[in-house]
Design a protein around this motif. Structure first.
Motif, PDB file in Angstrom:
ATOM      1  N   HIS A 110      -5.190   3.918  -9.858  1.00 49.72           N
ATOM      2  CA  HIS A 110      -5.366   4.193  -8.658  1.00 49.72           C
ATOM      3  C   HIS A 110      -6.585   3.488  -8.003  1.00 49.72           C
ATOM      4  O   HIS A 110      -6.481   3.089  -6.724  1.00 49.72           O
ATOM      5  N   VAL A 111      -7.317   2.951  -8.667  1.00 54.55           N
ATOM      6  CA  VAL A 111      -8.284   2.002  -8.126  1.00 54.55           C
ATOM      7  C   VAL A 111      -7.868   0.581  -7.881  1.00 54.55           C
ATOM      8  O   VAL A 111      -7.817   0.105  -6.911  1.00 54.55           O
ATOM      9  N   ASN A 112      -6.813   0.232  -8.827  1.00 53.81           N
ATOM     10  CA  ASN A 112      -6.138  -0.891  -8.399  1.00 53.81           C
ATOM     11  C   ASN A 112      -5.204  -0.864  -6.997  1.00 53.81           C
ATOM     12  O   ASN A 112      -5.115  -1.834  -6.272  1.00 53.81           O
ATOM     13  N   VAL A 113      -4.387   0.239  -6.901  1.00 52.12           N
ATOM     14  CA  VAL A 113      -3.899   0.684  -5.683  1.00 52.12           C
ATOM     15  C   VAL A 113      -4.714   0.624  -4.282  1.00 52.12           C
ATOM     16  O   VAL A 113      -4.670  -0.355  -3.348  1.00 52.12           O
ATOM     17  N   ALA A 114      -5.835   0.827  -4.538  1.00 51.36           N
ATOM     18  CA  ALA A 114      -7.028   1.159  -3.435  1.00 51.36           C
ATOM     19  C   ALA A 114      -7.562  -0.464  -3.180  1.00 51.36           C
ATOM     20  O   ALA A 114      -7.716  -0.470  -2.164  1.00 51.36           O
ATOM     21  N   LEU A 115      -7.753  -1.011  -4.308  1.00 50.39           N
ATOM     22  CA  LEU A 115      -8.021  -2.499  -4.121  1.00 50.39           C
ATOM     23  C   LEU A 115      -6.773  -3.292  -3.289  1.00 50.39           C
ATOM     24  O   LEU A 115      -7.335  -3.922  -2.406  1.00 50.39           O
ATOM     25  N   VAL A 116      -5.942  -3.104  -3.565  1.00 48.36           N
ATOM     26  CA  VAL A 116      -4.818  -4.020  -3.021  1.00 48.36           C
ATOM     27  C   VAL A 116      -4.581  -3.412  -1.471  1.00 48.36           C
ATOM     28  O   VAL A 116      -4.562  -4.502  -0.626  1.00 48.36           O
ATOM     29  N   ASP A 117      -5.000  -1.991  -1.351  1.00 46.00           N
ATOM     30  CA  ASP A 117      -4.809  -1.343   0.189  1.00 46.00           C
ATOM     31  C   ASP A 117      -6.041  -2.039   0.818  1.00 46.00           C
ATOM     32  O   ASP A 117      -5.960  -2.441   2.052  1.00 46.00           O
ATOM     33  N   ALA A 118      -7.111  -1.947   0.345  1.00 43.23           N
ATOM     34  CA  ALA A 118      -8.412  -2.454   1.185  1.00 43.23           C
ATOM     35  C   ALA A 118      -8.456  -4.248   1.310  1.00 43.23           C
ATOM     36  O   ALA A 118      -8.547  -4.414   2.379  1.00 43.23           O
ATOM     37  N   LEU A 119      -7.614  -4.771   0.174  1.00 45.78           N
ATOM     38  CA  LEU A 119      -7.725  -6.121   0.556  1.00 45.78           C
ATOM     39  C   LEU A 119      -6.475  -6.568   1.602  1.00 45.78           C
ATOM     40  O   LEU A 119      -6.546  -7.252   2.473  1.00 45.78           O
ATOM     41  N   ALA A 120      -5.307  -5.535   1.664  1.00 47.56           N
ATOM     42  CA  ALA A 120      -4.431  -5.710   2.774  1.00 47.56           C
ATOM     43  C   ALA A 120      -4.992  -5.520   3.991  1.00 47.56           C
ATOM     44  O   ALA A 120      -4.534  -6.257   5.045  1.00 47.56           O
ATOM     45  N   ALA A 121      -5.895  -4.631   4.198  1.00 50.22           N
ATOM     46  CA  ALA A 121      -6.586  -4.358   5.523  1.00 50.22           C
ATOM     47  C   ALA A 121      -7.189  -5.404   5.958  1.00 50.22           C
ATOM     48  O   ALA A 121      -7.161  -5.600   7.173  1.00 50.22           O
ATOM     49  N   LEU A 122      -7.938  -6.319   4.935  1.00 47.90           N
ATOM     50  CA  LEU A 122      -8.523  -7.327   5.539  1.00 47.90           C
ATOM     51  C   LEU A 122      -7.648  -8.645   5.815  1.00 47.90           C
ATOM     52  O   LEU A 122      -8.164  -9.486   6.629  1.00 47.90           O
ATOM     53  N   PHE A 123      -6.686  -8.567   4.983  1.00 47.48           N
ATOM     54  CA  PHE A 123      -5.569  -9.686   5.487  1.00 47.48           C
ATOM     55  C   PHE A 123      -4.768  -9.620   6.487  1.00 47.48           C
ATOM     56  O   PHE A 123      -3.998 -10.345   6.980  1.00 47.48           O
ATOM     57  N   ALA A 124      -4.607  -8.194   6.931  1.00 49.17           N
ATOM     58  CA  ALA A 124      -3.623  -7.972   8.105  1.00 49.17           C
ATOM     59  C   ALA A 124      -3.894  -8.997   9.205  1.00 49.17           C
ATOM     60  O   ALA A 124      -2.908  -9.474   9.895  1.00 49.17           O
ATOM     61  N   GLN A 125      -5.122  -8.787   9.750  1.00 49.61           N
ATOM     62  CA  GLN A 125      -5.310  -9.685  11.040  1.00 49.61           C
ATOM     63  C   GLN A 125      -5.083 -10.981  10.934  1.00 49.61           C
ATOM     64  O   GLN A 125      -4.346 -11.631  12.042  1.00 49.61           O
ATOM     65  N   PRO A 126      -5.617 -11.781   9.930  1.00 50.77           N
ATOM     66  CA  PRO A 126      -5.046 -13.180   9.881  1.00 50.77           C
ATOM     67  C   PRO A 126      -3.538 -13.238   9.797  1.00 50.77           C
ATOM     68  O   PRO A 126      -3.243 -14.284  10.168  1.00 50.77           O
ATOM     69  N   ALA A 128      -1.368 -11.585  11.154  1.00 53.27           N
ATOM     70  CA  ALA A 128      -0.680 -11.242  12.498  1.00 53.27           C
ATOM     71  C   ALA A 128      -0.781 -12.557  13.250  1.00 53.27           C
ATOM     72  O   ALA A 128       0.036 -12.984  13.733  1.00 53.27           O
ATOM     73  N   GLU A 129      -2.020 -12.934  13.058  1.00 52.32           N
ATOM     74  CA  GLU A 129      -2.451 -14.346  13.803  1.00 52.32           C
ATOM     75  C   GLU A 129      -1.544 -15.477  13.328  1.00 52.32           C
ATOM     76  O   GLU A 129      -1.210 -16.467  14.272  1.00 52.32           O
ATOM     77  N   LEU A 130      -1.083 -15.175  11.898  1.00 51.86           N
ATOM     78  CA  LEU A 130      -0.139 -16.425  11.744  1.00 51.86           C
ATOM     79  C   LEU A 130       1.069 -16.312  12.000  1.00 51.86           C
ATOM     80  O   LEU A 130       2.106 -17.120  11.483  1.00 51.86           O
ATOM     81  N   GLY A 131       1.427 -15.379  12.496  1.00 48.75           N
ATOM     82  CA  GLY A 131       2.963 -14.894  12.823  1.00 48.75           C
ATOM     83  C   GLY A 131       3.807 -14.067  11.923  1.00 48.75           C
ATOM     84  O   GLY A 131       4.983 -13.882  12.251  1.00 48.75           O
ATOM     85  N   ALA A 132       3.021 -13.261  10.940  1.00 50.77           N
ATOM     86  CA  ALA A 132       3.875 -12.485  10.314  1.00 50.77           C
ATOM     87  C   ALA A 132       4.676 -11.527  10.977  1.00 50.77           C
ATOM     88  O   ALA A 132       3.844 -10.894  11.981  1.00 50.77           O
ATOM     89  N   GLY A 133       5.781 -11.320  10.607  1.00 48.54           N
ATOM     90  CA  GLY A 133       6.738 -10.124  11.544  1.00 48.54           C
ATOM     91  C   GLY A 133       6.119  -8.673  11.174  1.00 48.54           C
ATOM     92  O   GLY A 133       6.232  -8.063  12.176  1.00 48.54           O
ATOM     93  N   ASP A 134       5.772  -8.703   9.981  1.00 53.07           N
ATOM     94  CA  ASP A 134       5.209  -7.135   9.634  1.00 53.07           C
ATOM     95  C   ASP A 134       3.729  -7.568   8.703  1.00 53.07           C
ATOM     96  O   ASP A 134       3.790  -7.748   7.768  1.00 53.07           O
ATOM     97  N   PRO A 135       2.911  -7.558   9.905  1.00 51.31           N
ATOM     98  CA  PRO A 135       1.547  -8.149   9.311  1.00 51.31           C
ATOM     99  C   PRO A 135       0.901  -7.260   7.896  1.00 51.31           C
ATOM    100  O   PRO A 135       0.377  -8.033   7.260  1.00 51.31           O
ATOM    101  N   LEU A 136       1.273  -6.041   8.246  1.00 52.05           N
ATOM    102  CA  LEU A 136       0.531  -5.181   7.017  1.00 52.05           C
ATOM    103  C   LEU A 136       1.388  -5.381   5.813  1.00 52.05           C
ATOM    104  O   LEU A 136       0.796  -5.532   4.603  1.00 52.05           O
ATOM    105  N   ARG A 137       2.641  -5.215   6.039  1.00 54.47           N
ATOM    106  CA  ARG A 137       3.443  -5.626   4.836  1.00 54.47           C
ATOM    107  C   ARG A 137       3.259  -6.931   4.091  1.00 54.47           C
ATOM    108  O   ARG A 137       3.170  -7.230   2.878  1.00 54.47           O
ATOM    109  N   ALA A 138       3.192  -8.064   4.821  1.00 52.43           N
ATOM    110  CA  ALA A 138       2.728  -9.410   4.487  1.00 52.43           C
ATOM    111  C   ALA A 138       1.647  -9.284   3.619  1.00 52.43           C
ATOM    112  O   ALA A 138       1.346 -10.007   2.683  1.00 52.43           O
ATOM    113  N   ALA A 139       0.486  -8.571   4.477  1.00 54.06           N
ATOM    114  CA  ALA A 139      -0.862  -8.862   3.829  1.00 54.06           C
ATOM    115  C   ALA A 139      -0.894  -7.927   2.494  1.00 54.06           C
ATOM    116  O   ALA A 139      -1.548  -8.194   1.648  1.00 54.06           O
TER     117      ALA A 139
END
Length: 183
Positions: A110-126, A128-139
Protein backbone atom coordinates in the motif's frame (compact mmCIF):
# COMPACT_ATOMS: atom_id res chain seq x y z
CA UNK A 1 12.65 3.51 13.67
CA UNK A 2 16.21 4.81 13.39
CA UNK A 3 17.56 1.85 15.38
CA UNK A 4 15.56 -0.62 13.29
CA UNK A 5 16.77 0.97 10.04
CA UNK A 6 20.38 0.95 11.22
CA UNK A 7 20.19 -2.73 12.21
CA UNK A 8 18.56 -3.64 8.87
CA UNK A 9 21.27 -1.81 6.93
CA UNK A 10 24.08 -3.29 9.05
CA UNK A 11 22.63 -6.77 8.65
CA UNK A 12 22.45 -6.59 4.86
CA UNK A 13 18.67 -6.75 4.91
CA UNK A 14 18.37 -9.49 7.53
CA UNK A 15 15.34 -9.00 9.73
CA UNK A 16 16.52 -7.90 13.18
CA UNK A 17 14.74 -9.26 16.22
CA UNK A 18 12.61 -6.93 18.33
CA UNK A 19 15.00 -7.57 21.22
CA UNK A 20 17.91 -6.28 19.09
CA UNK A 21 15.94 -3.20 18.04
CA UNK A 22 14.86 -2.24 21.54
CA UNK A 23 18.40 -2.79 22.86
CA UNK A 24 19.88 -0.60 20.10
CA UNK A 25 17.25 2.09 20.75
CA UNK A 26 17.67 1.91 24.51
CA UNK A 27 13.97 1.16 24.96
CA UNK A 28 11.96 -1.49 26.69
CA UNK A 29 9.81 -4.08 24.93
CA UNK A 30 6.76 -2.34 26.41
CA UNK A 31 7.78 0.98 24.83
CA UNK A 32 8.29 -0.69 21.48
CA UNK A 33 4.90 -2.41 21.53
CA UNK A 34 3.16 0.81 22.63
CA UNK A 35 4.43 2.42 19.40
CA UNK A 36 4.25 -0.57 17.07
CA UNK A 37 2.02 -3.63 17.02
CA UNK A 38 5.03 -5.72 16.10
CA UNK A 39 8.06 -5.87 13.87
CA UNK A 40 5.96 -5.74 10.69
CA UNK A 41 4.38 -2.48 11.85
CA UNK A 42 7.86 -1.06 12.45
CA UNK A 43 8.96 -2.06 8.94
CA UNK A 44 5.80 -0.51 7.47
CA UNK A 45 6.47 2.73 9.39
CA UNK A 46 10.06 2.82 8.10
CA UNK A 47 8.87 2.19 4.53
CA UNK A 48 6.25 4.95 4.84
CA UNK A 49 8.80 7.39 6.28
CA UNK A 50 11.19 6.59 3.43
CA UNK A 51 8.45 7.12 0.86
CA UNK A 52 7.63 10.51 2.41
CA UNK A 53 11.31 11.45 2.26
CA UNK A 54 11.50 10.49 -1.43
CA UNK A 55 8.37 12.51 -2.22
CA UNK A 56 9.76 15.50 -0.29
CA UNK A 57 13.05 15.31 -2.17
CA UNK A 58 11.28 14.99 -5.53
CA UNK A 59 9.05 17.97 -4.66
CA UNK A 60 12.17 19.99 -3.80
CA UNK A 61 13.94 19.05 -7.04
CA UNK A 62 10.87 19.90 -9.14
CA UNK A 63 10.53 23.27 -7.38
CA UNK A 64 14.20 24.07 -8.02
CA UNK A 65 13.64 23.44 -11.75
CA UNK A 66 10.42 25.50 -11.90
CA UNK A 67 11.96 28.36 -13.88
CA UNK A 68 13.41 25.99 -16.46
CA UNK A 69 10.12 24.70 -17.84
CA UNK A 70 8.04 21.53 -17.54
CA UNK A 71 10.54 19.17 -19.20
CA UNK A 72 13.27 20.25 -16.79
CA UNK A 73 10.85 19.82 -13.87
CA UNK A 74 9.88 16.31 -14.93
CA UNK A 75 13.51 15.40 -15.61
CA UNK A 76 14.49 16.66 -12.16
CA UNK A 77 11.68 14.72 -10.49
CA UNK A 78 12.41 11.46 -12.28
CA UNK A 79 16.16 11.75 -11.64
CA UNK A 80 15.46 12.45 -7.95
CA UNK A 81 13.64 9.12 -7.64
CA UNK A 82 16.50 7.25 -9.33
CA UNK A 83 18.96 8.87 -6.90
CA UNK A 84 17.83 6.28 -4.35
CA UNK A 85 19.74 3.68 -6.38
CA UNK A 86 22.66 5.93 -7.36
CA UNK A 87 23.64 7.06 -3.87
CA UNK A 88 25.43 4.17 -2.14
CA UNK A 89 24.18 4.90 1.40
CA UNK A 90 20.59 5.53 0.30
CA UNK A 91 20.66 2.37 -1.82
CA UNK A 92 21.95 0.29 1.10
CA UNK A 93 19.24 1.56 3.44
CA UNK A 94 16.47 1.32 0.85
CA UNK A 95 17.50 -2.23 -0.13
CA UNK A 96 17.58 -3.30 3.51
CA UNK A 97 14.12 -1.89 4.21
CA UNK A 98 12.65 -3.36 1.02
CA UNK A 99 14.15 -6.76 1.88
CA UNK A 100 12.47 -6.56 5.27
CA UNK A 101 9.15 -5.40 3.79
CA UNK A 102 8.88 -7.96 1.00
CA UNK A 103 6.25 -10.46 1.97
CA UNK A 104 6.59 -9.72 5.64
CA UNK A 105 4.74 -6.46 6.06
CA UNK A 106 1.20 -6.94 4.78
CA UNK A 107 0.57 -3.24 4.11
CA UNK A 108 3.97 -2.36 2.59
CA UNK A 109 2.49 -2.72 -0.92
CA UNK A 110 0.00 0.00 0.00
CA UNK A 111 2.95 2.30 0.69
CA UNK A 112 4.25 1.56 -2.81
CA UNK A 113 0.87 2.54 -4.30
CA UNK A 114 0.82 5.68 -2.16
CA UNK A 115 4.35 6.52 -3.35
CA UNK A 116 3.34 6.17 -7.01
CA UNK A 117 0.21 8.26 -6.41
CA UNK A 118 2.17 10.99 -4.60
CA UNK A 119 4.77 11.10 -7.37
CA UNK A 120 2.02 11.17 -10.00
CA UNK A 121 0.50 14.20 -8.27
CA UNK A 122 3.88 15.95 -8.52
CA UNK A 123 4.40 14.93 -12.15
CA UNK A 124 0.87 15.80 -13.38
CA UNK A 125 1.37 19.55 -13.83
CA UNK A 126 4.58 19.25 -15.87
CA UNK A 127 2.92 16.46 -17.87
CA UNK A 128 -0.03 18.72 -18.64
CA UNK A 129 2.32 21.51 -19.71
CA UNK A 130 4.14 19.06 -21.98
CA UNK A 131 0.85 18.33 -23.75
CA UNK A 132 -0.12 14.98 -22.24
CA UNK A 133 -3.64 14.08 -23.36
CA UNK A 134 -4.44 12.72 -19.91
CA UNK A 135 -1.86 14.33 -17.58
CA UNK A 136 -2.70 12.33 -14.46
CA UNK A 137 -2.66 9.03 -16.33
CA UNK A 138 0.65 9.93 -18.01
CA UNK A 139 2.09 11.08 -14.68
CA UNK A 140 0.96 7.87 -12.92
CA UNK A 141 2.49 5.75 -15.68
CA UNK A 142 5.79 7.64 -15.47
CA UNK A 143 5.77 7.41 -11.66
CA UNK A 144 5.07 3.67 -11.72
CA UNK A 145 7.78 3.08 -14.29
CA UNK A 146 10.42 5.08 -12.43
CA UNK A 147 9.58 3.29 -9.16
CA UNK A 148 9.81 -0.09 -10.94
CA UNK A 149 13.20 0.88 -12.44
CA UNK A 150 14.36 1.99 -9.00
CA UNK A 151 13.32 -1.32 -7.48
CA UNK A 152 15.07 -3.24 -10.27
CA UNK A 153 18.33 -1.37 -9.70
CA UNK A 154 18.06 -1.76 -5.94
CA UNK A 155 17.34 -5.49 -5.99
CA UNK A 156 20.02 -6.23 -8.61
CA UNK A 157 22.41 -3.93 -6.74
CA UNK A 158 23.20 -2.18 -10.02
CA UNK A 159 24.12 1.48 -9.85
CA UNK A 160 22.53 3.27 -12.78
CA UNK A 161 25.00 5.43 -14.64
CA UNK A 162 24.24 8.69 -16.40
CA UNK A 163 23.43 6.85 -19.65
CA UNK A 164 20.89 4.57 -17.94
CA UNK A 165 19.25 7.48 -16.14
CA UNK A 166 19.10 9.56 -19.33
CA UNK A 167 17.63 6.64 -21.30
CA UNK A 168 14.93 6.09 -18.67
CA UNK A 169 14.10 9.79 -18.36
CA UNK A 170 14.05 10.27 -22.14
CA UNK A 171 11.85 7.22 -22.60
CA UNK A 172 9.39 8.38 -19.95
CA UNK A 173 9.29 11.93 -21.36
CA UNK A 174 8.44 10.50 -24.78
CA UNK A 175 5.66 8.48 -23.16
CA UNK A 176 4.28 11.54 -21.39
CA UNK A 177 4.16 13.36 -24.72
CA UNK A 178 2.51 10.42 -26.53
CA UNK A 179 -1.05 11.04 -27.70
CA UNK A 180 -3.86 9.65 -25.58
CA UNK A 181 -4.98 6.46 -27.38
CA UNK A 182 -8.54 7.00 -26.20
CA UNK A 183 -8.91 10.10 -28.32
Amino acid sequence: MDAGLALMAEGGGRRPRVADIVAAAGLSNDAFYRCFGGKDALVEAIVARGARAVVGYVRHRIARAAGEGPEAQLRAGLAAVVRQASDAELALQTRAVLANATGAAPHAGHVNVALVDALAALFAQPAAELGAGDPLRAARTAAGAVVAALQYWLFTEEVPGAAEVEHLVGFLLAGVRAPDPRR
